[in-house]
Scaffold this motif. Sequence first.
Motif, PDB file in Angstrom:
ATOM      1  N   ARG A   1       1.022  -1.394   0.067  1.00  0.00           N
ATOM      2  CA  ARG A   1      -0.089   0.193  -0.033  1.00  0.00           C
ATOM      3  C   ARG A   1       0.678   1.274   0.059  1.00  0.00           C
ATOM      4  NH1 ARG A   1      -3.113  -2.752   4.137  1.00  0.00           N
ATOM      5  NH2 ARG A   1      -1.900  -1.548   5.358  1.00  0.00           N
ATOM      6  N   ALA A   2       2.047   1.166   0.753  1.00  0.00           N
ATOM      7  CA  ALA A   2       3.023   2.241   0.777  1.00  0.00           C
ATOM      8  C   ALA A   2       3.573   2.620  -0.617  1.00  0.00           C
ATOM      9  CB  ALA A   2       3.820   2.286   1.698  1.00  0.00           C
ATOM     10  N   TYR A   3       3.524   1.272  -1.243  1.00  0.00           N
ATOM     11  CA  TYR A   3       4.358   1.530  -2.604  1.00  0.00           C
ATOM     12  C   TYR A   3       3.298   2.110  -3.554  1.00  0.00           C
ATOM     13  CZ  TYR A   3       6.592   0.300  -6.919  1.00  0.00           C
ATOM     14  OH  TYR A   3       7.180   0.293  -8.279  1.00  0.00           O
ATOM     15  N   GLY A   4       1.873   2.103  -3.065  1.00  0.00           N
ATOM     16  CA  GLY A   4       1.027   2.863  -3.769  1.00  0.00           C
ATOM     17  C   GLY A   4      -0.217   1.932  -4.504  1.00  0.00           C
ATOM     18  N   PHE A   5      -0.144   0.791  -4.167  1.00  0.00           N
ATOM     19  CA  PHE A   5      -1.478  -0.238  -4.363  1.00  0.00           C
ATOM     20  C   PHE A   5      -2.498   0.246  -3.612  1.00  0.00           C
ATOM     21  CE2 PHE A   5       1.650  -2.790  -6.488  1.00  0.00           C
ATOM     22  CZ  PHE A   5       1.231  -3.526  -7.505  1.00  0.00           C
ATOM     23  N   ARG A   6      -3.635  -0.066  -4.043  1.00  0.00           N
ATOM     24  CA  ARG A   6      -4.807   0.403  -2.992  1.00  0.00           C
ATOM     25  C   ARG A   6      -4.973  -0.764  -2.106  1.00  0.00           C
ATOM     26  NH1 ARG A   6     -10.126   0.110  -2.356  1.00  0.00           N
ATOM     27  NH2 ARG A   6     -10.326  -1.208  -4.007  1.00  0.00           N
ATOM     28  N   LEU A   7      -4.502  -1.916  -2.318  1.00  0.00           N
ATOM     29  CA  LEU A   7      -4.903  -3.005  -1.481  1.00  0.00           C
ATOM     30  C   LEU A   7      -3.548  -3.924  -1.511  1.00  0.00           C
ATOM     31  CD1 LEU A   7      -8.415  -4.232  -2.090  1.00  0.00           C
ATOM     32  CD2 LEU A   7      -7.780  -2.964  -0.061  1.00  0.00           C
TER      33      LEU A   7
ATOM     34  N   GLN B   1      -4.837  -8.842   1.097  1.00  0.00           N
ATOM     35  CA  GLN B   1      -6.095  -8.115   1.238  1.00  0.00           C
ATOM     36  C   GLN B   1      -7.149  -8.551  -0.115  1.00  0.00           C
ATOM     37  OE1 GLN B   1      -4.392  -4.002   1.928  1.00  0.00           O
ATOM     38  NE2 GLN B   1      -6.143  -4.047   3.464  1.00  0.00           N
ATOM     39  N   VAL B   2      -6.393  -8.656  -1.234  1.00  0.00           N
ATOM     40  CA  VAL B   2      -6.989  -8.883  -2.469  1.00  0.00           C
ATOM     41  C   VAL B   2      -7.335 -10.465  -2.454  1.00  0.00           C
ATOM     42  CG1 VAL B   2      -6.435  -9.355  -4.954  1.00  0.00           C
ATOM     43  CG2 VAL B   2      -5.541  -6.914  -3.798  1.00  0.00           C
TER      44      VAL B   2
ATOM     45  N   ASP C   1       3.171  -3.448 -18.464  1.00  0.00           N
ATOM     46  CA  ASP C   1       2.798  -2.199 -17.629  1.00  0.00           C
ATOM     47  C   ASP C   1       1.292  -1.959 -17.769  1.00  0.00           C
ATOM     48  OD1 ASP C   1       5.444  -2.176 -16.589  1.00  0.00           O
ATOM     49  OD2 ASP C   1       5.985  -0.599 -18.076  1.00  0.00           O
ATOM     50  N   VAL C   2       1.000  -1.969 -18.894  1.00  0.00           N
ATOM     51  CA  VAL C   2      -0.545  -1.632 -19.183  1.00  0.00           C
ATOM     52  C   VAL C   2      -1.560  -2.411 -18.434  1.00  0.00           C
ATOM     53  CG1 VAL C   2      -2.275  -1.033 -21.065  1.00  0.00           C
ATOM     54  CG2 VAL C   2      -0.052  -0.180 -21.419  1.00  0.00           C
ATOM     55  N   VAL C   3      -1.037  -3.810 -18.767  1.00  0.00           N
ATOM     56  CA  VAL C   3      -1.847  -4.894 -17.931  1.00  0.00           C
ATOM     57  C   VAL C   3      -1.968  -4.681 -16.450  1.00  0.00           C
ATOM     58  CG1 VAL C   3      -2.177  -7.358 -17.485  1.00  0.00           C
ATOM     59  CG2 VAL C   3      -1.788  -6.611 -20.091  1.00  0.00           C
ATOM     60  N   MET C   4      -0.772  -4.485 -15.806  1.00  0.00           N
ATOM     61  CA  MET C   4      -0.705  -4.676 -14.457  1.00  0.00           C
ATOM     62  C   MET C   4      -1.211  -3.384 -13.827  1.00  0.00           C
ATOM     63  SD  MET C   4       0.408  -7.480 -14.212  1.00  0.00           S
ATOM     64  CE  MET C   4       0.462  -7.365 -12.480  1.00  0.00           C
ATOM     65  N   ILE C   5      -1.371  -2.061 -14.807  1.00  0.00           N
ATOM     66  CA  ILE C   5      -1.845  -0.845 -14.284  1.00  0.00           C
ATOM     67  C   ILE C   5      -3.483  -1.061 -14.316  1.00  0.00           C
ATOM     68  CG2 ILE C   5      -2.281   1.742 -14.728  1.00  0.00           C
ATOM     69  CD1 ILE C   5       0.650   1.749 -15.807  1.00  0.00           C
ATOM     70  N   HIS C   6      -3.655  -1.643 -15.554  1.00  0.00           N
ATOM     71  CA  HIS C   6      -5.475  -1.612 -15.502  1.00  0.00           C
ATOM     72  C   HIS C   6      -6.261  -2.831 -14.953  1.00  0.00           C
ATOM     73  CE1 HIS C   6      -5.536   2.308 -17.780  1.00  0.00           C
ATOM     74  NE2 HIS C   6      -4.586   1.880 -18.119  1.00  0.00           N
TER      75      HIS C   6
ATOM     76  N   PRO D   1       0.211   0.988  -9.191  1.00  0.00           N
ATOM     77  CA  PRO D   1      -0.115   2.407  -9.184  1.00  0.00           C
ATOM     78  C   PRO D   1       0.480   3.038 -10.504  1.00  0.00           C
ATOM     79  CG  PRO D   1       1.718   1.917  -7.664  1.00  0.00           C
ATOM     80  CD  PRO D   1       1.074   0.526  -7.966  1.00  0.00           C
ATOM     81  N   ARG D   2      -0.398   3.623 -11.320  1.00  0.00           N
ATOM     82  CA  ARG D   2       0.096   4.389 -12.805  1.00  0.00           C
ATOM     83  C   ARG D   2       1.203   5.100 -12.564  1.00  0.00           C
ATOM     84  NH1 ARG D   2      -3.123   5.210 -17.241  1.00  0.00           N
ATOM     85  NH2 ARG D   2      -2.431   7.011 -18.353  1.00  0.00           N
ATOM     86  N   TRP D   3       1.356   5.816 -11.441  1.00  0.00           N
ATOM     87  CA  TRP D   3       2.309   6.849 -11.259  1.00  0.00           C
ATOM     88  C   TRP D   3       3.565   6.074 -11.106  1.00  0.00           C
ATOM     89  CZ3 TRP D   3       4.676   7.172  -6.396  1.00  0.00           C
ATOM     90  CH2 TRP D   3       4.015   6.704  -5.414  1.00  0.00           C
ATOM     91  N   ARG D   4       3.739   4.763 -10.803  1.00  0.00           N
ATOM     92  CA  ARG D   4       4.863   4.055 -11.116  1.00  0.00           C
ATOM     93  C   ARG D   4       5.286   3.669 -12.498  1.00  0.00           C
ATOM     94  NH1 ARG D   4       7.656   4.544  -5.975  1.00  0.00           N
ATOM     95  NH2 ARG D   4       6.416   4.427  -4.343  1.00  0.00           N
TER      96      ARG D   4
END
Length: 699
Positions: free
Chosen positions: A510-516, A520-521, A635-640, A645-648
């Motif tokens: 989460r600190a890296y930027g994932f929401r969960l 948790q997932v 990258d696109v797969v992992m972001i969407h 986190p998109r900003w990474r």
Amino acid sequence: MGDIVSYERIGDVGVITLDNPPVNALGRDLRAGIVAALDAANADPEARAIVIRAEGRTFPAGADIREFGKPPEEPWLPEVCNRIEESPKPVVAAIHGTALGGGFEIALAAHARIATRDARVGLPEVTLGILPGAGGTQRTPRLSGAQAALDLMLIGKPLPAERAQAAGLIDEIAQDGDALDAQALALAAKLAASGGAPRRTRDRREGFADPLAYERAVREWREKLAASPLPAPKKIVDCVEAALLLPFEAGLEFERAAFEDLVNSPEAAALRHAFFAERRAAKPAGIEGAAPRKVERVGLIGGGLMGSGIAISMLDAGLPVVLIERDQESLQAGIERIEATYARACARGRLSEEEAGLRLARLTGALDHAALGGADLVIEAVVEDMDIKRDVFARAEAAMRPDAILATNTSYLDVNALQAACAHPGRVIGLHFFSPAHVMKLLEIVVAKDTAPDVVATAFALARRLGKVPVRAGVCDGFIGNRVLTAYRQAADEMLEEGATPGEIDAAMRAYGFRLGPYQVLDMAGLDISWARRKRLAAHRDPGERYVEIGDMMCELGWFGQKAGRGYYIYEEGSREGRENPDVLVLIEELRRSKGIEPRSFTQDEIQRRILAAMANEGARLVEEEIAARPGDVDVVMIHGYGFPRWRGGPMQAADQRGLLQVKKELLAMAEGNPKAWTPALIFDELIKNGMKFADLNG
Ligand code: 3HC
């Protein structure tokens, strides 16, 4: 001026036309052309006023993003905007399509703006990790006040012309493109006739009329953004505050300094990468010249969670759907699921009852596969079982037109094998939606051995129509996303076994930027899903492979996650917020003891580094195996699809930013405990020795 900017006079108005397809991005040549045309117009004794308009599909959609990160070339965009504003003859911006970013800043610097009714204007720079850097943060609030300006710049969504007019950002609306030119000429002539110096946006103060409201909007947004890890939104708030406090020129300098800080930041580089990676992914190789087939009716087999989500996605895009189920009860349940989703959307005010009714009217249900006879595309979304899917495919093929496309929504299964059993293998393709399918943007388009190019082209065209982000994937177990996810989970499980807790790993991610975090997932999705798959694969598992049994141990106890009230976390009745499950820690401890592992602690940084290395390594293997066409697709797969986190920028971009040598060292250390999983992909050495990055493979 060159080919991309022209100047002509119509009556007593000088007309500057921009023509730089596809989106009139404001690259150096266009900027230089505008300045030259402006000089020509001001020097033209017959021209009393000036109109800036654009050819093609849109008014400029922004600065040329490809120039960012390179040495800037004059004339700079802020200078171009100042030249427009300082023109002694009034300048009217005539907007059609989308005036975005620098494109809208040009319009804001003009003395009046007129837009077609269907035009949209916006300042989406925040989505690229930057801020409007050509006066947008200073001119917008002078016209609209802080609230509208901050909403526009921080939400980053363009406004329809009428809403922009209501906010004071547009002066006049034209019915359509034809009316636009005539109306712009008339407005320019009117401004010239009114005499005196043109009204400059920098001198306007309507937006400052209520300083208390202005300050409140700034304060509220600042509070909202306090926890954001991103620098751009905070700097936008600072700039809008500066607009009220500083003289215009000083405000511009303040904005420029902030822009320059941001444009070279790792976040901005990652967001730019994501922007171009998405667009590249949408244009796969191998379908050049292949015309998409028409898709006007869709057949969907299976109305479960996934099937109903896919149906909604189609209905939302205006496509009629016939839903096939094996019995009346299942069909009814599928239809009710779809109706319930629309009812929720109406209750939340996201959709009108009328619109929901129109969408539902496009849905029909049937028990007989014969109903698929009118479909241009049939998608099966039944359980993940090869025999069942084969059977469904055979029955669908018997009912479908021979030219209709047949798609499977499998997450893991072998699409080549499914295809081989079909009478018309060329029409078979994988369409891997992500749950909930009407919400998640990613669509993995799985191209099997004999899939025809026009079928692939159709899938990409459909994705665009559905508003999805498509990525081509080759056939393998898990395609792109689930392969990377498996590596992610394996790396996390190994750390669990070596001493980290689920809570620590989740907190680090989460600190890296994932929401969960990953556990948790798992709790949310249900641990039994991945358990079933592991059981299926158990017979083929390499005995030399490192295997972490914790998930299996939990499933044997019935701890399936949220739905069972207990998983890696404990959930009180009806709550989705979990607290750490102490019994899991005991299980993990037992597991460690049984394997003779001495636990040690992990820092957040180490957890993040190991997980990133694991994902990047799997992504590199996918590129080597040509399952993914390029690292950017991973990258696109992992972001969407997976919350990266998109900003990474995605795991491959993040690995580039960390340095491939560092990532390789991390992998070598991990490989000591599990060589099969973590031996670095060969491509690492290839890139490192040539001084290259994954980005160099994106083409
Ligand atoms: N710079 C360079 N290229 C751009 C671009 C830009 N600002 N905007 C779009 N393009 C390119 C795309 O990469 C794509 O190229 P390709 O054909 O080689 O793949 C092509 O134009 C068409 O773009 P889309 O596929 O996205 O076309 P759509 O019709 O789907 O969307 C759009 C059009 C809404 C204009 C969309 O492209 C978009 O949102 N563009 C970016 C807008 C933006 O962020 N502007 C702000 C830029 S930053 C700025 O202006 C800074 C300033 O304040 C100093």
